[in-house]
Structures are given as C-alpha cells and as structure tokens.
Design a protein around this motif. Structure first.
Motif, PDB file in Angstrom:
ATOM      1  N   LYS A   1      -6.982   3.120   2.320  1.00 40.85           N
ATOM      2  CA  LYS A   1      -7.066   2.289   3.529  1.00 40.85           C
ATOM      3  C   LYS A   1      -7.478   3.114   4.738  1.00 40.85           C
TER       4      LYS A   1
ATOM      5  N   CYS B   1       1.324   4.224  -4.177  1.00 45.02           N
ATOM      6  CA  CYS B   1       1.396   3.891  -2.746  1.00 45.02           C
ATOM      7  C   CYS B   1       0.583   4.886  -1.920  1.00 45.02           C
ATOM      8  N   LYS B   2       0.734   6.165  -2.228  1.00 45.14           N
ATOM      9  CA  LYS B   2       0.031   7.202  -1.478  1.00 45.14           C
ATOM     10  C   LYS B   2      -1.480   7.043  -1.621  1.00 45.14           C
TER      11      LYS B   2
ATOM     12  N   ILE C   1      -3.178   4.328  -2.228  1.00 48.01           N
ATOM     13  CA  ILE C   1      -3.644   3.153  -1.493  1.00 48.01           C
ATOM     14  C   ILE C   1      -3.634   3.424   0.011  1.00 48.01           C
ATOM     15  N   GLU C   2      -2.610   4.124   0.489  1.00 46.97           N
ATOM     16  CA  GLU C   2      -2.569   4.513   1.905  1.00 46.97           C
ATOM     17  C   GLU C   2      -3.807   5.332   2.277  1.00 46.97           C
TER      18      GLU C   2
ATOM     19  N   ARG D   1       3.038  -4.571  -0.368  1.00 41.51           N
ATOM     20  CA  ARG D   1       2.565  -4.651   1.014  1.00 41.51           C
ATOM     21  C   ARG D   1       1.258  -3.880   1.184  1.00 41.51           C
ATOM     22  N   LEU D   2       1.216  -2.678   0.634  1.00 45.50           N
ATOM     23  CA  LEU D   2       0.026  -1.852   0.763  1.00 45.50           C
ATOM     24  C   LEU D   2      -1.167  -2.450   0.023  1.00 45.50           C
TER      25      LEU D   2
ATOM     26  N   HIS E   1       5.362   5.495  -6.043  1.00 39.84           N
ATOM     27  CA  HIS E   1       4.965   6.044  -4.753  1.00 39.84           C
ATOM     28  C   HIS E   1       3.686   6.884  -4.833  1.00 39.84           C
TER      29      HIS E   1
ATOM     30  N   GLU F   1       7.087  -2.198  -1.040  1.00 39.57           N
ATOM     31  CA  GLU F   1       6.150  -1.366  -0.292  1.00 39.57           C
ATOM     32  C   GLU F   1       4.796  -1.311  -0.980  1.00 39.57           C
ATOM     33  N   LEU F   2       4.793  -1.206  -2.301  1.00 42.85           N
ATOM     34  CA  LEU F   2       3.534  -1.171  -3.049  1.00 42.85           C
ATOM     35  C   LEU F   2       2.780  -2.484  -2.878  1.00 42.85           C
TER      36      LEU F   2
END
Length: 391
Positions: free
Chosen positions: A192, A185-186, A188-189, A243-244, A182, A240-241
């Motif tokens: 974007k 994930c953060k 990459i969020e 998807r991102l 995560h 989720e990873l």
C-alpha cells in the motif's frame, strides 16, 4: 519456490534465534538515554547509575515510546525526577540482563534509528510480476512455540536485494500462527505504501489463507466466534489482516503448491510456458463480472494456445469437435487443459459460481478473443488442416 521461501524463512529466523538482534533495549534514565541493540552496551549506560530506568522491548517503536515517556528533560544524567514509574536499580546491585517482562536494557556502539521512516517510492521495475500483479513471499516462525520463552519473527521477500525485504521480531504474543498472519500484514502494508493494489502473496500457512479467504466472514457473522461457539484465538490479528486487505486485489497462494508442483514445473519447461498469472472468477473478485461471464461464454477462438490449470473451484469448457458439435469438459481443482490455437470454444461456471485458475502462456500474453465466425484467420485454417491430417 522452495528456495525463495527458504530465504524468507531464514530472514525470519534471524530475528528469532539471535537475542542481540531480536530485542531493543530502551534507556530512559542513564548515562545516555536512547534505544540500543545489545545488553552489554545498555549495561554500560545504566550500571551503577543512580535510579537508572531501562526496559527491553520486542519492537523498536515500543522502545522509543518508553524513552520518550520521560516526564521532563530532567530525566538525564545528574538530574533527579519527582516520580519513579519504573523499577529502579540500586547502584550497588550487580546488573543482569532482564527477562522479557522485566526491566530492559540496551545500548550498543551503534544506535538503532530513532524512527522507522517510510521508504521512498521504489521503482516498479524492481518487482516481480504475475500478470499485472506484484509477487511477494511471506513467512513467519517461532522458536519454542507454545513455551514460556518463545520468540517469533516475520520475513517478507520481494526479490534478491530488494529494498523492501524485511526480517523483524514479532511484537506481542509470540506464536507461529501470529507470525504467519503478521508477515502477510507487513507485506500488504508495504504494498500500500508503494501504491500497489494487485498482489500475489505466497505463504506456506494454510491457516492464514483459509482464515482470510474463508473463515473470517463466518467468524464476523458469528460475533468473532467459531462454529463451535468458542472465541476466535487470533481475532485481533485476523481483524488487522482483513482491514489491510480491504481495497486490495490479493491472490493468496500456498507456497508449498502450485509453482512448486513438480508435474506442473515439468510441463512448463517442456512447453516453454514462461508467463503465468492467476485469475479468480466470482462476483466478489472479478471486475465487471457479468460482462466478463458473457464474454467468456461467447463462442470464440484465440491465435495462441489457451492453457488453464484449476487451482480451486470448478467450471466447464465447451469445445467443438470435428462434426462441429459441442463437447462439454468438466474442470475442477488439479485439472489442466490446453486448447489449441484456432479451436472454437467457450467457458462457463457451474452452480458454485467460483473458480480460481492459473493462466499460462508462451512469451507475452495476448488474450484477444475472436468471436465466431473467424474462419478467415490463419490460426483457424491451420487448426482445420491439423484435424484433416489426424482424421
């Protein structure tokens, strides 16, 4: 590299080891409804307040969702509600700080912001670059990992004092592996949100790197089961990873290797290789793959040294000797080659059709190839003179 990852790790730890910073106490019914940062301040709102409702959460979003689930404006001081969904606290009962799954509390002299508003666009000049890719470092950690009172946090580091740097408590199941996933994930969020499409992501979690670059594809084909038939433990996290990561050009680098390699660092300092980037040559990663492969295999020279350090995969460099004959050099993970300016050469993949290489350069890179014949160029003349002197 070690220093940078240490910074990220300390940021993540800050949200694991300190309870008062790690939790959010939501008061739905009390003297003052809202989300707070410490149990002491929360207790001031709910202690001896009739039918107080409060709960502790790992994330600010969950806390505010609990507060907003109030059935009506009557859920405030001096009002009664018809239905009580959460456990109530008797006015005569001495309050204690709730456990993770118990009623929670929070109030602090300073409120947490009601919503995490996205940051406005950040200047591109504030980021660090590897080639034209933005560099980010991520880390996750978990105290008491695997035990009942485990607490996990994530850290994302874009550079000294960068506005996107973050260290937060991990929501949901508290494990080290989830924290590592995560954290990525953060990052990459955030990328974007800043319209960043090319990213070099450093993490010390080979579990995360192998998962997203290798294992996920097989897991999905196997119905999210491992090769032994077991259900993937971190299915939701990797889903989720993945998807991102769609639509992003991400280079996943092991933070414990590459730039942290003492021999590589020594070579870079000795030869003043100040510029570096990563190129992945395979159909899925390299735009205009077929065209680029043909270009790489066309015999050519450069006006500057060409330095390649193979990070993964394999391939061949062909170079001309003094008699103008081809010499084939096999390159695989861990190999480095320096081709002098003015030497005719070409590159091709082997049967694996995959290589990831670090490109190093002195100063700003110039990748212009000069196809043969280019004997009129000064770089070629100087190279031939060097060969003559060393004969």
């Amino acid at each position: 590299m070690t220093r940078l990852l240490g910074v990220v790790h300390r940021v993540a730890l800050a949200f694991v080891g300190c309870r008062s910073l790690a939790m959010f106490y939501a008061v739905r019914r009390g003297r003052k409804a809202g989300v707070f940062l410490t149990w002491d301040e929360c207790r001031a709102q709910v202690d001896r307040f009739p039918a107080a409702r409060f709960k502790k959460f790992a994330t600010e979003e969950e806390a505010w969702a609990f507060v907003r689930r109030s059935e009506s404006p009557s859920d405030s001081e001096g009002q009664k509600t018809k239905h009580v969904e959460e456990p109530q606290v008797k006015a005569s009962k001495r309050l204690r700080e709730p456990l993770d799954e118990d009623e929670d509390a929070e109030a602090c002299a300073k409120h947490v912001r009601q919503s995490a508003e996205p940051l406005p666009p950040v200047s591109k000049d504030t980021f660090s670059y590897m080639g034209d890719s933005v560099v980010v470092y991520t880390d996750g950690c978990c105290s008491s990992n695997g035990r009942k009172r485990a607490r996990a946090g994530i850290g994302v580091y874009w550079g000294p004092g960068h506005p996107l740097n973050v260290g937060i408590r991990l929501p949901g199941r508290q494990t080290n592996q989830r924290a590592e996933i995560h954290a990525a994930c953060k990052a990459i969020e955030q990328a974007k949100a800043q319209d960043i499409t090319k990213l070099v992501l450093y993490t010390d979690s080979m579990f995360t790197i192998n998962g997203i670059t290798t294992w996920v594809k097989g897991w999905k084909q196997n119905g999210w089961r491992t090769s032994t038939g077991k259900e993937v433990t971190n299915k939701e996290d990797f889903a989720e990873l993945e998807r991102l990561a769609r639509g992003m050009d991400i280079q996943w680098l092991d933070a414990d290797k590459y730039e942290n390699d003492p021999e590589l660092e020594k070579i870079r300092k000795e030869r003043n290789y100040s510029w570096v980037d990563i190129i992945t040559i395979c159909k899925d990663k390299l735009p205009n793959y077929e065209e680029k492969i043909k270009m790489f295999f066309e015999e050519h020279l450069h006006l500057d040294e060409e330095i390649r350090y193979i990070l993964d995969g394999s391939g061949y460099f062909d170079v001309r000797d003094q008699e103008d004959r081809w010499i084939r050099i096999s390159m695989e993970k861990g190999d480095m080659i320096t081709l002098p300016a003015g030497i005719y050469h070409r590159f091709t993949l082997d049967e694996k059709n995959y290589v990831k290489a670090m490109r190093l350069f002195v100063g700003d890179p110039v990748w212009t190839p000069y196809n043969r014949p280019s004997d009129h160029l000064e770089a070629r003349t100087q190279y031939l003179e060097f060969l003559a002197q060393s004969a």
